[in-house]
Design a protein around this motif. Sequence first.
Motif, short mmCIF file in Angstrom:
data_model
loop_
_atom_site.label_atom_id
_atom_site.label_comp_id
_atom_site.label_asym_id
_atom_site.label_seq_id
_atom_site.Cartn_x
_atom_site.Cartn_y
_atom_site.Cartn_z
N VAL A 1 25.85 -5.78 13.92
CA VAL A 1 26.99 -4.87 14.10
C VAL A 1 28.27 -5.66 14.33
CG1 VAL A 1 27.94 -3.02 15.53
CG2 VAL A 1 25.51 -3.03 14.98
N MET B 1 29.07 -6.92 20.54
CA MET B 1 29.69 -6.01 19.56
C MET B 1 31.19 -5.88 19.80
SD MET B 1 26.71 -3.10 19.04
CE MET B 1 26.31 -2.89 20.78
N ALA C 1 22.66 4.43 9.89
CA ALA C 1 22.77 3.25 10.74
C ALA C 1 21.42 2.56 10.91
CB ALA C 1 23.33 3.65 12.11
N MET D 1 25.92 3.07 14.62
CA MET D 1 25.41 1.70 14.57
C MET D 1 25.41 1.06 15.95
SD MET D 1 27.22 0.43 11.01
CE MET D 1 26.42 -1.16 11.03
#
Length: 460
Positions: free
Chosen positions: A344, A391, A297, A328
């Motif tokens: 992300v 995200m 990640a 991540m």
Amino acid sequence: MSSPTTPIAHTGRIPFVNGAWRPWSQVVHLTSLRQAVCGLLNKVTSSKLEHIAGRFVELVVRAERSGDPTVVKALCHLIVQRCVLDPSLITLVAKMVERAVDELEGEDLRWRDVYPLYRVAPASSFPSNMRSIIPFDLEVALAQDRASDAFALSSFAGELLVSHVLQWDDVPELVTWMFTETARNSDTHCVALCRMLRRIVFSTEASSLINSLSVVPLIEGVLEEDTISFKIRYMMMALHDQCLYPQPRDVFSSDIERSDIYGLRDEVELEDDIGDVSGTVHAKKDNKTSGHYLKDAQTFLSSRNLSGAEAAIVNIRSTQRYRLVRAMVSTALSGGDEADANFVATFLSLLAVRTILCAEGNLAKAFGPDIALLEDTAMDVPNAYHLMAVMLYGAGFLPDELEHIASRIVIKENKARDRLLEHISALSLRVAPDDESRLNAFIEEASDDEMPSLDYAYAY
């Protein structure tokens, strides 16, 4: 035979005849000591620190045991000069000096148990000499306009202030003078100040260290000056923000590493690691630990390699894919960089990635640990809620799923859940009108609900 009144001839071997009492008197040759210390400083690296630090501590203890102020002072000058010549060693040398000071303090306490009046003379004390030499050399370097030497010494002083080898009582006049010269438009003093104080704002005791020297009022005094350059103003403004909102570096690089060390991983993850009997060969091929996913990640986020991340998640075993996403999310959240969160979010919005994760039903699971600890994370990363909202927005959750995810935040009150949903709503989610009305209704009613009782707790 002698009576109690018969005088006994004393030999020169008794240490307290000619001076103050010492536990022992050990002759140390300055030349050999310098050669040994220089040899260790030439070899020190991050991988060899533990071994070399032990030998370094032995040499420092021997120097102080000798009771010779000349030897101790020469040793301190040698260490400081080495940091000036090679600034890349400052952090390593500071750790070695901290360990030597701790050993000397422990030895003093042990000898006081034997002899309560035992004291080390300040002239032959290694910590006392370090506390006097570093501020003096820094002041001389600034006065003589030796910028490179001043920058190295200020960085070294900042490291020793964090480790409490130097005390605030040793540098208040120096720091005040540096702020005064900065207000007079001195770039050198400004850079030196920033290099010293930035070591402090990232330490675990940042708030107490900053308040003890009243750094914020001094910075504000500089910013009130109209004659300072734009460079100084921008540097002081950045330092002012860091002092008001310090962000100490976590000893763990992510929540995944913390969970591995403290044993917070759930049973499903452990079962995934072990695998079943029929898939033993396949598990050995692509099964990784959380540390491996964390490194992957970090690589994807640093290189912004979107295609590489997409290919990686496709090739991972289906039961392990959510762990890469979790790594991540955790890395982007702990870093506090919105660019990482946007990466992300873009990755999760890819059709192939979303199709795979939604089909397996593990997408929400990838956000679980970071959602639960979001309120605690926000103490170290002030924009944690916004990053998580970005995200989640990229992942394309439905309002019902968002409600369930937000309800998992471990907090006594419901403000944390409302805060996250408000950030998501501010991103203008592209949902159907019916779903949007349901989301708005939930935000209005969330504050009236009570947090469901939790039978578990997360610990740092």
